[in-house]
Scaffold this motif. Structure first.
Motif, short mmCIF file in Angstrom:
data_model
loop_
_atom_site.label_atom_id
_atom_site.label_comp_id
_atom_site.label_asym_id
_atom_site.label_seq_id
_atom_site.Cartn_x
_atom_site.Cartn_y
_atom_site.Cartn_z
N SER A 73 -3.30 1.89 2.53
CA SER A 73 -2.92 2.41 3.84
C SER A 73 -4.15 2.57 4.73
N CYS A 74 -5.31 2.79 4.14
CA CYS A 74 -6.54 2.89 4.92
C CYS A 74 -6.89 1.53 5.52
N ASP A 75 -6.79 0.48 4.74
CA ASP A 75 -7.05 -0.86 5.27
C ASP A 75 -6.06 -1.21 6.38
N THR A 76 -4.80 -0.92 6.15
CA THR A 76 -3.75 -1.25 7.11
C THR A 76 -3.96 -0.52 8.43
N THR A 77 -4.39 0.72 8.36
CA THR A 77 -4.61 1.51 9.57
C THR A 77 -5.61 0.84 10.48
N PHE A 78 -6.63 0.24 9.91
CA PHE A 78 -7.68 -0.37 10.73
C PHE A 78 -7.35 -1.79 11.18
N ILE A 79 -6.30 -2.40 10.67
CA ILE A 79 -5.96 -3.74 11.15
C ILE A 79 -4.77 -3.71 12.10
N THR A 80 -4.18 -2.54 12.29
CA THR A 80 -3.07 -2.40 13.22
C THR A 80 -3.62 -2.18 14.62
N PRO A 81 -3.37 -3.10 15.56
CA PRO A 81 -3.91 -2.95 16.91
C PRO A 81 -3.43 -1.66 17.56
N PRO A 82 -4.19 -1.05 18.38
CA PRO A 82 -5.53 -1.42 18.86
C PRO A 82 -6.64 -0.70 18.12
N ALA A 83 -6.56 -0.67 16.82
CA ALA A 83 -7.54 0.06 16.01
C ALA A 83 -8.93 -0.58 16.10
N PRO A 84 -9.95 0.25 16.00
CA PRO A 84 -11.32 -0.26 15.97
C PRO A 84 -11.65 -0.85 14.60
N ALA A 85 -12.81 -1.47 14.50
CA ALA A 85 -13.25 -2.01 13.22
C ALA A 85 -13.46 -0.86 12.23
N SER A 86 -13.11 -1.10 11.00
CA SER A 86 -13.22 -0.06 9.98
C SER A 86 -14.66 0.17 9.55
N PRO A 87 -15.09 1.43 9.56
CA PRO A 87 -16.43 1.73 9.04
C PRO A 87 -16.40 1.87 7.51
N LEU A 88 -15.22 1.66 6.92
CA LEU A 88 -15.05 1.90 5.48
C LEU A 88 -14.80 0.63 4.68
N VAL A 89 -15.16 -0.51 5.21
CA VAL A 89 -14.86 -1.78 4.54
C VAL A 89 -15.41 -1.82 3.12
N GLU A 90 -16.68 -1.50 2.97
CA GLU A 90 -17.30 -1.57 1.64
C GLU A 90 -16.74 -0.49 0.72
N ARG A 91 -16.54 0.71 1.23
CA ARG A 91 -15.98 1.79 0.42
C ARG A 91 -14.58 1.43 -0.05
N ASN A 92 -13.77 0.86 0.83
CA ASN A 92 -12.41 0.46 0.46
C ASN A 92 -12.44 -0.65 -0.60
N ARG A 93 -13.36 -1.59 -0.46
CA ARG A 93 -13.48 -2.68 -1.44
C ARG A 93 -13.82 -2.10 -2.82
N GLN A 94 -14.78 -1.18 -2.86
CA GLN A 94 -15.17 -0.56 -4.12
C GLN A 94 -14.01 0.23 -4.73
N MET A 95 -13.28 0.94 -3.88
CA MET A 95 -12.16 1.74 -4.37
C MET A 95 -11.07 0.84 -4.93
N ARG A 96 -10.78 -0.29 -4.28
CA ARG A 96 -9.78 -1.23 -4.81
C ARG A 96 -10.18 -1.71 -6.20
N ILE A 97 -11.45 -1.99 -6.39
CA ILE A 97 -11.94 -2.46 -7.69
C ILE A 97 -11.79 -1.36 -8.74
N LEU A 98 -12.18 -0.13 -8.40
CA LEU A 98 -12.08 0.97 -9.36
C LEU A 98 -10.62 1.27 -9.73
N ILE A 99 -9.74 1.21 -8.74
CA ILE A 99 -8.31 1.43 -9.01
C ILE A 99 -7.78 0.34 -9.92
N ALA A 100 -8.14 -0.91 -9.64
CA ALA A 100 -7.69 -2.02 -10.48
C ALA A 100 -8.21 -1.88 -11.91
N MET A 101 -9.46 -1.45 -12.06
CA MET A 101 -10.03 -1.24 -13.40
C MET A 101 -9.26 -0.15 -14.14
#
Length: 111
Positions: A73-101
């Motif tokens: 939902s954090c990723d989706t929030t930042f891709i729904t217009p007119p949202a700004p660029a996400s400052p959490l791209v790297e943190r979200n990527r790391q969290m996706r990996i940890l959740i998958a693990m």
């Protein structure tokens, strides 16, 4: 008009401010949505940890299954217009990996 330059500058400066305010407000709303999503992830893993301590791996898996959607939902929030660029791209990527693990590990542990 007595002071055209002054009046023109005031109008121009103040007409731009609402768009800056909207962008800032939109960014804050997006960050609040991310914070809420990460709270759900945290709660799910805290609950899962309790089940893990009791060796109830099936309940661990059930508790953790909400985490990917909540984090997403954090990723989706930042891709729904007119949202700004996400400052959490790297943190979200790391969290996706940890959740998958965690989900993979739990899947291996549960019958």
């Amino acid at each position: 008009m007595e002071e055209y330059g002054f009046c023109n500058k005031v109008f121009k400066d103040n007409l731009r401010a609402p768009s800056r305010f909207c962008w800032s407000n939109n960014n804050n709303n997006a960050l609040i949505a991310c914070e809420n999503g990460y709270r759900v992830v945290q709660k799910a893993f805290q609950e899962a940890n309790g089940f893990f301590q009791r060796h109830d791996y099936d309940s661990v898996r059930k508790s953790e299954t909400i985490a990917p959607r909540a984090q997403g939902s954090c990723d989706t929030t930042f891709i729904t217009p007119p949202a700004p660029a996400s400052p959490l791209v790297e943190r979200n990527r790391q969290m996706r990996i940890l959740i998958a693990m965690a989900l993979f590990t739990t899947h291996q542990l549960s019958p």
